[in-house]
Design a protein around this motif. Structure first.
Motif, mmCIF file in Angstrom:
data_model
loop_
_atom_site.group_PDB
_atom_site.id
_atom_site.type_symbol
_atom_site.label_atom_id
_atom_site.label_comp_id
_atom_site.label_asym_id
_atom_site.label_seq_id
_atom_site.Cartn_x
_atom_site.Cartn_y
_atom_site.Cartn_z
ATOM 1 N N VAL A 160 -10.015 -4.210 5.958
ATOM 2 C CA VAL A 160 -10.029 -3.249 7.068
ATOM 3 C C VAL A 160 -11.427 -3.251 7.686
ATOM 4 C CG1 VAL A 160 -9.734 -0.838 7.747
ATOM 5 C CG2 VAL A 160 -8.299 -1.798 5.930
ATOM 6 N N GLY A 216 -4.334 1.137 8.254
ATOM 7 C CA GLY A 216 -4.795 0.397 7.082
ATOM 8 C C GLY A 216 -4.074 -0.931 6.966
ATOM 9 N N ASN A 217 -4.246 -1.580 5.832
ATOM 10 C CA ASN A 217 -3.698 -2.920 5.620
ATOM 11 C C ASN A 217 -2.801 -2.987 4.388
ATOM 12 O OD1 ASN A 217 -5.169 -3.921 7.779
ATOM 13 N ND2 ASN A 217 -6.794 -4.794 6.515
#
Length: 298
Positions: free
Chosen positions: A114, A58-59
């Motif tokens: 994402v 993820g981010n």
């Protein structure tokens, strides 16, 4: 017990209020706190603390919040090699009422950056996991890509369909365990649920779309589960609730750990319920979980 979690990270800004604010109303908050959050991160941290080998995809943002989140994930046993820093960190503005109820406004930030291409980069992480855990706080295209990768390799998929939204039949067909609450189940099934019969009917609709099993979380009433061969309720113990934020995420993280460890569906739900019961007695979505709740590997 390798678990891949594809999902969101947030910084939670929590405001204590007498009650959830009504339209047009202004309330004074009596307390303000910062907590780590995001459905994906909450689930990953729970699973990591329970002894799983968790890899998070993820981010986070290119800011101080983002760096703090990365450090927190590491400190709580989560592998962060697939975490990308881009944009601004996602935030959740949470009203926490004296009753323990909450209302949440999300700013997605980096979570909405994402992409399916980013998921592809970490394809091997998903393919070599025992369970893939998903939610819906990142773009649905990225969720679908992760599910497709897992399904092709026969990796079981747990999908927590939150926040509530319509999802495709193709995605549903890849899901091993779907974990909606009552509102999410109504949206996915297209029907109102007021009785046990309607609950069963709604679950049947989703099973017919290819979902292998459904676990409906019912808050203080426990959970209802159903698959092709069994169905029933798992009740929960009454506890002193301090904060319900992240309770469902803790349930999903623990459910993934239990499934990795070879528990039956009902055994997994009982275990996940115990973990969730503990989390609501603590403040924040990612409290420290005692060693006593760790699962013993089979």
């Amino acid at each position: 017990m390798k678990i891949a979690v594809v999902g969101s990270t947030n910084m939670d800004l929590v405001y204590r209020v007498p009650h959830i604010v009504k339209p047009g109303e202004t309330l004074h908050s009596t307390k303000h706190q910062l907590f780590f959050g995001g459905k994906g991160a909450n689930q990953a941290v729970t699973a990591g603390q329970l002894g799983a080998d968790v890899h998070f995809i993820g981010n986070v943002g290119e800011d101080n919040f983002g760096q703090q989140i990365v450090e927190n994930l590491q400190n709580k046993g989560v592998n962060i090699e697939a975490v990308q820093q881009v944009g601004a960190t996602g935030q959740a503005i949470i009203q926490l009422a004296n009753s323990g109820e909450n209302a949440i406004v999300l700013f997605p930030g980096a979570n909405f950056l994402v992409t399916p291409a980013q998921i592809d980069v970490h394809k091997e992480t998903i393919e070599t996991s025992k369970v893939l855990l998903l939610q819906l706080e990142i773009p649905i295209q990225a969720v679908e890509q992760a599910a497709n990768i897992a399904a092709k390799k026969g990796v079981p998929i747990i999908l927590n369909p939150a926040p509530a939204q319509i999802i495709s039949d193709a995605l549903l067909a890849n899901v091993s365990i779907l974990t909606p609450n009552e509102t999410e189940l109504e949206i996915l099934s297209g029907m109102k649920i007021n009785t046990d019969e309607q609950l069963i009917q709604a679950c049947t609709i989703l099973l017919e779309k290819g979902v292998k099993a459904i676990v409906v979380t019912l808050g203080e009433n426990g959970a209802f589960y159903m698959n092709a061969s069994e169905r029933g309720y798992v009740r929960v113990n009454k506890v002193e609730v301090k904060d319900t934020t992240g309770a469902g995420d803790a349930f999903n993280g623990a459910l993934a750990v239990a499934q990795c460890n070879g528990m039956t569906l009902k055994e997994s739900i009982v275990y996940a319920s115990k973990v969730s019961e503990y989390v609501v007695t603590q403040m924040g979505a990612q409290p420290m979980i005692p060693v006593s709740l760790k699962v013993n590997e089979r």
